[in-house]
Enzyme design. Structure first.
Site, PDB file in Angstrom:
ATOM      1  N   PHE A 106       6.224  12.363 -30.394  1.00  0.00           N
ATOM      2  CA  PHE A 106       5.989  13.421 -31.393  1.00  0.00           C
ATOM      3  C   PHE A 106       7.303  14.012 -31.892  1.00  0.00           C
ATOM      4  O   PHE A 106       7.341  14.599 -32.964  1.00  0.00           O
ATOM      5  CB  PHE A 106       5.090  14.526 -30.807  1.00  0.00           C
ATOM      6  CG  PHE A 106       5.836  15.571 -30.033  1.00  0.00           C
ATOM      7  CD1 PHE A 106       6.185  15.367 -28.715  1.00  0.00           C
ATOM      8  CD2 PHE A 106       6.211  16.758 -30.637  1.00  0.00           C
ATOM      9  CE1 PHE A 106       6.886  16.327 -28.007  1.00  0.00           C
ATOM     10  CE2 PHE A 106       6.917  17.727 -29.932  1.00  0.00           C
ATOM     11  CZ  PHE A 106       7.251  17.514 -28.613  1.00  0.00           C
ATOM     12  N   LYS A 107       8.368  13.848 -31.126  1.00  0.00           N
ATOM     13  CA  LYS A 107       9.659  14.401 -31.546  1.00  0.00           C
ATOM     14  C   LYS A 107      10.166  13.772 -32.839  1.00  0.00           C
ATOM     15  O   LYS A 107      11.055  14.306 -33.486  1.00  0.00           O
ATOM     16  CB  LYS A 107      10.694  14.226 -30.433  1.00  0.00           C
ATOM     17  CG  LYS A 107      10.424  15.122 -29.230  1.00  0.00           C
ATOM     18  CD  LYS A 107      11.547  15.050 -28.205  1.00  0.00           C
ATOM     19  CE  LYS A 107      11.393  16.101 -27.120  1.00  0.00           C
ATOM     20  NZ  LYS A 107      10.283  15.802 -26.176  1.00  0.00           N
ATOM     21  N   ASP A 108       9.602  12.626 -33.223  1.00  0.00           N
ATOM     22  CA  ASP A 108       9.990  11.971 -34.469  1.00  0.00           C
ATOM     23  C   ASP A 108       9.859  12.902 -35.678  1.00  0.00           C
ATOM     24  O   ASP A 108      10.679  12.858 -36.586  1.00  0.00           O
ATOM     25  CB  ASP A 108       9.112  10.731 -34.725  1.00  0.00           C
ATOM     26  CG  ASP A 108       9.533   9.558 -33.859  1.00  0.00           C
ATOM     27  OD1 ASP A 108      10.735   9.436 -33.549  1.00  0.00           O
ATOM     28  OD2 ASP A 108       8.657   8.751 -33.490  1.00  0.00           O
TER      29      ASP A 108
END
Ligand code: PLP
Length: 434
Positions: A106-108
């Protein structure tokens, strides 16, 4: 929009300055001087608004005039250009899959948004080159590398502890375009962090290079995380109450969710789900904030015992624990409970969760106890199970296959600079500008 420092000893700054500074000069986290109330018509018509338009409405007032509408729309389009499915796992329980981005984490989303914003403003720093310097224990490095890959005039230097990150993570950090430089550090994560800190305090470096960080407290990584709460609610087809369970480490993600609720999004409650590094669940229960020594777990991206973003949550609620307790419940789980959940959900529903997502799932189960037809329980799935292949395969007793996107990267040759001292890092950084 102006950003204040939560240490209250620095001047308020605009979005652009807060983005480049990362932390305020007084070492405080930046926080918007006011929380925006979204117009009712946006909340009421959420299902009919196009995704990009919706995200634009959510974030535009936090950016202010630093970008034109056109520029911001383009940044958003590139940030959310992968699917974010909401999958039903069992009665009243859904998984919001945030792991379909370039590095399957999700850090993308935050990393991409940050990179594109920085790309847009880099020309304001005339002759000097911008270098983004990050230490990573695994996931952040890949997301930041992919976010910045191919952007001209911005170098990204990523420090990771040699031999201590997974094979997939290493490939994601070490097989990128020329502007991404991977430093393989003979040491542990703390050594990497120490070198980064030394560089930020080094006058000689400061005079020659604009150094900036891309870590999770940066407002340009934190704020876009609101997008997926809005996009999730947009997908929901009933009028039930919505409850989000967020696997939490540094508490940036859940804090963005809480901000979304404060702006008017229809969310009843948040569950802060942690591993045994459970400072916040203990605090919610006892009122005593008492971080202990960080312990390693199989959900290692959440091995954080003093979450830096928690102060932002306290700010939202004016430090009132009673108010916090109305909106956030906390639960924590050990590794064997996590493995058990991965196995049970696989056996019962044929759904595979990574260890972090499994903790999110467990939080919902603890809170809901029994399935309830009047509630949508949504847990955030923060990483693709393949990123924690070994743990997941051991739990489910089955093999999981490599997504096709990863097959290509696994055959690429890794490209790193090995270092073991700060001086070696410094030499390398200076050589690039001299
Ligand atoms: C970073 C991370 C988390 C924790 O997110 P925070 O915003 O730091 O609370 C959870 N799961 C995964 C897979 C992560 O990489």
């Amino acid at each position: 929009m102006k950003y204040i420092s939560l240490n209250h000893n620095s001047q308020p700054v605009n979005f652009q300055t807060a983005l480049i500074n990362g932390l305020a000069p007084d070492k405080g986290l930046y926080f918007p001087e006011k929380i925006i109330n979204l117009p009712k018509k946006i909340i009421e018509n959420i299902k009919t608004i196009d995704d990009t338009e919706l995200c634009y409405e959510v974030i535009k007032d936090y950016i202010g005039n630093d970008f034109t509408e056109d520029e911001l729309i383009k940044i958003i389009q590139k940030t959310i250009d992968f699917k974010i499915p909401l999958k039903k796992v069992e009665n009243s329980i859904f998984s919001l899959e945030l792991f379909h981005g370039p590095t399957l984490a999700f850090k993308d989303i935050g990393a991409k948004f940050l990179a594109l914003c920085m790309d847009k403003i880099k020309n304001d720093f005339d002759s000097k080159e911008i270098t983004v310097l990050v230490a990573t224990s695994g996931d952040t490095g890949g997301a930041v590398a992919k976010g910045f890959e191919g952007l001209n005039g911005i170098n990204v230097c990523i420090l990771y502890p040699k031999g201590r990150i997974s094979q997939v993570q290493e490939k994601q950090i070490t097989t990128n375009d020329k502007n991404v430089i991977a430093f393989e550090v003979n040491g542990n994560f703390d050594d990497c962090q120490k070198m980064v800190k030394d560089a930020f305090n080094d006058i000689e470096i400061k005079n020659k290079i604009i150094l900036t960080s891309a870590n999770s407290i940066n407002i340009a990584r934190w704020l876009p995380q609101m997008f997926y709460y809005f996009l999730a609610i947009k997908k929901i087809e009933n009028n039930n109450q919505n409850i989000f369970s967020v696997p939490s480490g540094n508490f940036g993600n859940i804090c963005a969710g809480i901000l979304s609720k404060e702006m008017g999004l229809n969310i009843k409650l948040f569950i802060a789900s942690t591993n045994i590094n459970n400072t916040v669940p203990r605090y919610l229960e006892s009122g005593i904030y008492n971080p202990k020594k960080t312990k390693p777990t199989i959900s290692n991206a959440m091995d954080v015992s003093n979450p830096s973003n928690f102060i932002r949550i306290q700010k939202i609620f004016n430090n009132d624990l009673q108010k916090i307790n109305k909106v956030i419940k906390g639960y924590s789980y050990n590794d064997s409970e996590t493995r058990e959940a991965i196995k049970d959900v696989y056996n019962s529903y044929n759904y595979i969760m990574d260890p972090h997502s499994a903790i999110g799932y467990l939080g919902l189960k603890s809170y809901l106890k029994n399935p309830r037809s009047d509630v949508n329980g949504i847990f955030l799935s923060t990483a693709h199970p393949i990123k924690f292949k070994e743990q997941v395969e051991n739990s489910i007793g089955d093999q999981i296959s490599l997504p096709s996107r990863l097959k290509k990267i696994m055959t690429k040759k890794k490209n790193t600079i090995e270092i073991e001292s700060y001086d070696q890092l410094k030499d390398n950084l200076l050589r690039r500008v001299n």
